[in-house]
Design a protein around this motif. Structure first.
Motif, PDB file in Angstrom:
ATOM      1  N   GLY A 111     -42.120  17.050   9.894  1.00  0.00           N
ATOM      2  CA  GLY A 111     -42.271  17.016   8.439  1.00  0.00           C
ATOM      3  C   GLY A 111     -41.942  15.637   7.915  1.00  0.00           C
ATOM      4  N   THR A 112     -40.835  15.066   8.420  1.00  0.00           N
ATOM      5  CA  THR A 112     -40.432  13.707   8.026  1.00  0.00           C
ATOM      6  C   THR A 112     -39.973  12.961   9.273  1.00  0.00           C
ATOM      7  N   GLY A 113     -39.918  11.633   9.146  1.00  0.00           N
ATOM      8  CA  GLY A 113     -39.438  10.807  10.250  1.00  0.00           C
ATOM      9  C   GLY A 113     -38.024  11.159  10.658  1.00  0.00           C
ATOM     10  N   GLY A 114     -37.237  11.618   9.677  1.00  0.00           N
ATOM     11  CA  GLY A 114     -35.844  11.978   9.954  1.00  0.00           C
ATOM     12  C   GLY A 114     -35.698  13.115  10.951  1.00  0.00           C
ATOM     13  N   HIS A 115     -36.732  13.967  11.067  1.00  0.00           N
ATOM     14  CA  HIS A 115     -36.720  15.039  12.063  1.00  0.00           C
ATOM     15  C   HIS A 115     -37.459  14.637  13.344  1.00  0.00           C
ATOM     16  N   ILE A 116     -38.462  13.763  13.191  1.00  0.00           N
ATOM     17  CA  ILE A 116     -39.314  13.420  14.340  1.00  0.00           C
ATOM     18  C   ILE A 116     -38.644  12.418  15.280  1.00  0.00           C
ATOM     19  N   TYR A 117     -38.107  11.334  14.713  1.00  0.00           N
ATOM     20  CA  TYR A 117     -37.582  10.268  15.572  1.00  0.00           C
ATOM     21  C   TYR A 117     -36.389  10.707  16.416  1.00  0.00           C
ATOM     22  N   PRO A 118     -35.461  11.523  15.879  1.00  0.00           N
ATOM     23  CA  PRO A 118     -34.397  12.030  16.756  1.00  0.00           C
ATOM     24  C   PRO A 118     -34.968  12.851  17.918  1.00  0.00           C
ATOM     25  N   ALA A 119     -35.990  13.661  17.640  1.00  0.00           N
ATOM     26  CA  ALA A 119     -36.590  14.480  18.707  1.00  0.00           C
ATOM     27  C   ALA A 119     -37.205  13.595  19.788  1.00  0.00           C
ATOM     28  N   ILE A 120     -37.876  12.516  19.385  1.00  0.00           N
ATOM     29  CA  ILE A 120     -38.478  11.598  20.359  1.00  0.00           C
ATOM     30  C   ILE A 120     -37.389  10.892  21.171  1.00  0.00           C
ATOM     31  N   ALA A 121     -36.291  10.505  20.499  1.00  0.00           N
ATOM     32  CA  ALA A 121     -35.182   9.844  21.215  1.00  0.00           C
ATOM     33  C   ALA A 121     -34.577  10.783  22.261  1.00  0.00           C
ATOM     34  N   ILE A 122     -34.424  12.062  21.903  1.00  0.00           N
ATOM     35  CA  ILE A 122     -33.879  13.056  22.844  1.00  0.00           C
ATOM     36  C   ILE A 122     -34.849  13.239  24.020  1.00  0.00           C
ATOM     37  N   ALA A 123     -36.151  13.302  23.712  1.00  0.00           N
ATOM     38  CA  ALA A 123     -37.166  13.452  24.775  1.00  0.00           C
ATOM     39  C   ALA A 123     -37.110  12.273  25.744  1.00  0.00           C
ATOM     40  N   ASN A 124     -36.960  11.072  25.206  1.00  0.00           N
ATOM     41  CA  ASN A 124     -36.888   9.874  26.058  1.00  0.00           C
ATOM     42  C   ASN A 124     -35.679   9.925  26.989  1.00  0.00           C
ATOM     43  N   GLU A 125     -34.550  10.394  26.459  1.00  0.00           N
ATOM     44  CA  GLU A 125     -33.333  10.485  27.284  1.00  0.00           C
ATOM     45  C   GLU A 125     -33.478  11.580  28.343  1.00  0.00           C
TER      46      GLU A 125
END
Length: 364
Positions: free
Chosen positions: A12-26
């Motif tokens: 919905g917003t970057g505030g929800h998307i970017y943390p999810a991508i960071a977790i996926a990368n880790e």
């Protein structure tokens, strides 16, 4: 075994998307053979941003409830049922070992179905005031990762782990030297620099403020890096000059943070987490147009720790010049804010969240 399967949902917003991508990368870092799938809301920005980050995404037909009575609200029950059915289908097909939600509409139906199926679920709440989706999921999930103290007023205490919010890896250790950063923006090494951030799309009221105060800033000998946002660039690019650098979007935030002496910013969860790590004096101007007024609550949490200044939009005309002058002329105050905001940073947030996911898998 590291051929795990993980589903991440948030958007919905970057505030929800970017943390999810960071977790996926880790997760990918720790489990190179893991399969990772994202689930988002159709027609929202995650459908573009997640593939750009190199991950597959499935879309649900879901949106939030409108605050006013509209025809869209009549569709809401139908969207929920459709999303629950679609979520069950995705889960049956992908068979994840764990599901992670970072807030936003799509994570609700998906985590609800996953928890009913007995799949271990974790949610990550970025704000100091919990979002409605995460509040509804709290009883169903195994772990809740938060960034602020006092979140037990929203969630069961025994499920909460304070991890902080994931931020971009290039900000964890700002290694750029100031000479390179100043050259990048073509700025004067001897002048103090103010960085203005209104988010990637921009913030109308902040842009109006900066436009109005350009001559005021000049009295301090300030030079500006002004991210006015993609929506407003055509309107404000005329102010680009030797002292004022106007950008629709800044790609090299590491350079921007290194070059600057003071920052004016919105107070979304992602911005607050980044600025805590950066550790420069900040004036927050929260957006009043967000759910539960969470930006004001985020900023107040820092003000309470003497870690930032906050000015509400409605008070900008009466308070901005006085508050800015006070901060600009008091070096001790700048240092105090800088020290205190840095103390609140949690740079290992992504690693700590993935530690909790590992524990859910029985590896911790």
């Amino acid at each position: 075994m590291d051929n795990y399967r993980f589903i991440l949902s948030g958007g919905g917003t970057g505030g929800h998307i970017y943390p999810a991508i960071a977790i996926a990368n880790e997760l990918k870092e720790r489990f190179p053979d893991a399969e990772i799938l994202f689930v988002g809301a159709k027609d929202r920005m995650e459908m573009e941003k997640v593939p750009q980050a190199g991950y597959k995404i499935e879309g649900l037909w879901i949106s939030g409830v409108q605050r006013k009575l509209t025809p869209k609200n009549l569709m809401f029950p139908l969207k929920v049922i459709s999303s629950l059915v679609r979520s069950a289908s995705i889960l049956n097909k992908f068979k994840p070992h764990a599901v992670i939600g970072t807030g936003g509409f799509a994570s609700g139906p998906l985590l609800k179905v996953a928890s009913v199926k007995g799949i271990p679920c974790l949610i990550q709440e970025q704000n100091s005031y919990a979002g409605i989706t995460n509040k509804l999921l709290a009883d169903k999930v195994k772990k809740i990762c938060v960034a602020y103290e006092g979140m037990d007023k929203f969630f069961p205490k025994d499920k909460i782990v304070k991890t902080g919010n994931p931020v971009r890896s290039d900000l964890i250790s700002l290694s750029e030297n100031r000479d390179n950063a100043m050259q990048f923006f073509n700025l004067d090494m001897d002048k103090p620099t103010l960085l203005v951030l209104g988010g990637s799309l921009g913030a109308r009221r902040i842009n109006e403020l900066i436009e109005d105060k350009l001559s005021f800033f000049k009295t301090f000998g300030l030079q500006l890096i002004w991210q006015c946002g993609k929506l407003y660039y055509e309107e404000y690019k005329k102010y680009d000059s030797e002292e004022v650098k106007v950008y629709p979007f800044i790609n090299r935030m590491d350079f921007a943070y290194t070059a600057t002496d003071m920052i004016i910013s919105r107070s979304g969860a992602g911005a607050v987490s980044e600025l805590s790590i950066v550790g420069k004096p900040v004036i927050f101007i929260p957006s009043p147009n967000v759910a539960e007024d969470h930006q004001t609550k985020n900023a107040k949490a820092l003000v309470a720790e003497n870690a930032a200044v906050m000015i509400a939009e409605r008070d900008l005309d009466t308070e901005f010049e006085e508050d800015f002058t006070d901060l600009m002329l008091t070096k001790n105050r700048q240092q105090e804010l800088s020290d205190n905001i840095k103390r609140m940073s949690l740079p290992d947030a992504t690693k700590r969240i993935v530690d909790e996911i590992e524990k859910m898998l029985g590896k911790g």
